[in-house]
Design a protein around this motif. Structure first.
Motif, PDB file in Angstrom:
ATOM      1  N   TRP A  11       0.817  -1.213   0.000  1.00 48.47           N
ATOM      2  CA  TRP A  11       0.000   0.000   0.000  1.00 48.47           C
ATOM      3  C   TRP A  11       0.855   1.269   0.000  1.00 48.47           C
ATOM      4  O   TRP A  11       0.414   2.323  -0.443  1.00 48.47           O
ATOM      5  CB  TRP A  11      -0.964  -0.003   1.182  1.00 48.47           C
ATOM      6  N   GLY A  12       2.075   1.178   0.439  1.00 48.23           N
ATOM      7  CA  GLY A  12       2.969   2.329   0.376  1.00 48.23           C
ATOM      8  C   GLY A  12       3.284   2.712  -1.058  1.00 48.23           C
ATOM      9  O   GLY A  12       3.297   3.880  -1.422  1.00 48.23           O
ATOM     10  N   VAL A  13       3.511   1.678  -1.890  1.00 47.86           N
ATOM     11  CA  VAL A  13       3.788   1.924  -3.310  1.00 47.86           C
ATOM     12  C   VAL A  13       2.546   2.476  -3.997  1.00 47.86           C
ATOM     13  O   VAL A  13       2.626   3.412  -4.806  1.00 47.86           O
ATOM     14  CB  VAL A  13       4.279   0.628  -3.998  1.00 47.86           C
ATOM     15  N   VAL A  14       1.379   1.939  -3.673  1.00 46.49           N
ATOM     16  CA  VAL A  14       0.125   2.421  -4.256  1.00 46.49           C
ATOM     17  C   VAL A  14      -0.086   3.889  -3.890  1.00 46.49           C
ATOM     18  O   VAL A  14      -0.451   4.715  -4.737  1.00 46.49           O
ATOM     19  CB  VAL A  14      -1.067   1.551  -3.792  1.00 46.49           C
ATOM     20  N   THR A  15       0.165   4.230  -2.638  1.00 47.10           N
ATOM     21  CA  THR A  15       0.018   5.616  -2.186  1.00 47.10           C
ATOM     22  C   THR A  15       1.005   6.532  -2.899  1.00 47.10           C
ATOM     23  O   THR A  15       0.648   7.628  -3.335  1.00 47.10           O
ATOM     24  CB  THR A  15       0.228   5.700  -0.661  1.00 47.10           C
ATOM     25  N   LEU A  16       2.237   6.086  -3.033  1.00 51.06           N
ATOM     26  CA  LEU A  16       3.256   6.887  -3.718  1.00 51.06           C
ATOM     27  C   LEU A  16       2.874   7.141  -5.171  1.00 51.06           C
ATOM     28  O   LEU A  16       2.970   8.272  -5.660  1.00 51.06           O
ATOM     29  CB  LEU A  16       4.613   6.188  -3.639  1.00 51.06           C
ATOM     30  N   LEU A  19       0.056   9.663  -5.286  1.00 50.29           N
ATOM     31  CA  LEU A  19       0.533  11.026  -5.023  1.00 50.29           C
ATOM     32  C   LEU A  19       1.283  11.599  -6.221  1.00 50.29           C
ATOM     33  O   LEU A  19       1.122  12.775  -6.558  1.00 50.29           O
ATOM     34  CB  LEU A  19       1.425  11.045  -3.782  1.00 50.29           C
ATOM     35  N   ILE A  20       2.096  10.787  -6.851  1.00 59.04           N
ATOM     36  CA  ILE A  20       2.820  11.246  -8.046  1.00 59.04           C
ATOM     37  C   ILE A  20       1.831  11.589  -9.164  1.00 59.04           C
ATOM     38  O   ILE A  20       1.960  12.617  -9.825  1.00 59.04           O
ATOM     39  CB  ILE A  20       3.840  10.192  -8.504  1.00 59.04           C
ATOM     40  N   ALA A  21       0.834  10.744  -9.369  1.00 54.39           N
ATOM     41  CA  ALA A  21      -0.176  11.006 -10.400  1.00 54.39           C
ATOM     42  C   ALA A  21      -0.942  12.289 -10.095  1.00 54.39           C
ATOM     43  O   ALA A  21      -1.186  13.110 -10.991  1.00 54.39           O
ATOM     44  CB  ALA A  21      -1.130   9.821 -10.522  1.00 54.39           C
ATOM     45  N   ALA A  22      -1.322  12.482  -8.834  1.00 54.51           N
ATOM     46  CA  ALA A  22      -2.039  13.705  -8.451  1.00 54.51           C
ATOM     47  C   ALA A  22      -1.161  14.924  -8.668  1.00 54.51           C
ATOM     48  O   ALA A  22      -1.637  15.972  -9.131  1.00 54.51           O
ATOM     49  CB  ALA A  22      -2.485  13.608  -6.999  1.00 54.51           C
ATOM     50  N   GLY A  23       0.120  14.824  -8.350  1.00 52.77           N
ATOM     51  CA  GLY A  23       1.045  15.931  -8.576  1.00 52.77           C
ATOM     52  C   GLY A  23       1.193  16.273 -10.049  1.00 52.77           C
ATOM     53  O   GLY A  23       1.239  17.443 -10.425  1.00 52.77           O
ATOM     54  N   LEU A  24       1.245  15.265 -10.881  1.00 52.35           N
ATOM     55  CA  LEU A  24       1.348  15.504 -12.325  1.00 52.35           C
ATOM     56  C   LEU A  24       0.096  16.180 -12.868  1.00 52.35           C
ATOM     57  O   LEU A  24       0.178  17.100 -13.683  1.00 52.35           O
ATOM     58  CB  LEU A  24       1.601  14.187 -13.061  1.00 52.35           C
ATOM     59  N   VAL A  25      -1.066  15.734 -12.413  1.00 53.71           N
ATOM     60  CA  VAL A  25      -2.327  16.345 -12.857  1.00 53.71           C
ATOM     61  C   VAL A  25      -2.390  17.795 -12.391  1.00 53.71           C
ATOM     62  O   VAL A  25      -2.749  18.701 -13.155  1.00 53.71           O
ATOM     63  CB  VAL A  25      -3.541  15.538 -12.345  1.00 53.71           C
TER      64      VAL A  25
END
Length: 55
Positions: A11-16, A19-25
């Motif tokens: 779940w740490g990788v899923v969260t990361l 977060l990266i996807a949200a930052g890119l958007v």
């Protein structure tokens, strides 16, 4: 899908990744809004220069 495969998710990788996807958007939206403002400013400048040339 069995319950054993869900337990193996990191779940740490899923969260990361989320977060990266949200930052890119967010970055893309910010970039497009800024470019829109620059375009409006450029159009105003061109229109102002066109009016000055007509005088």
């Amino acid at each position: 899908m069995d319950s054993g495969s869900l337990a193996g998710i990191d779940w740490g990788v899923v969260t990361l990744v989320a977060l990266i996807a949200a930052g890119l958007v967010w970055g893309l939206v910010f970039f497009l809004r800024h470019n829109s403002k620059d375009l409006e400013s450029l159009e105003e400048t061109i229109e102002s220069e066109r009016r000055d040339d007509e005088r």
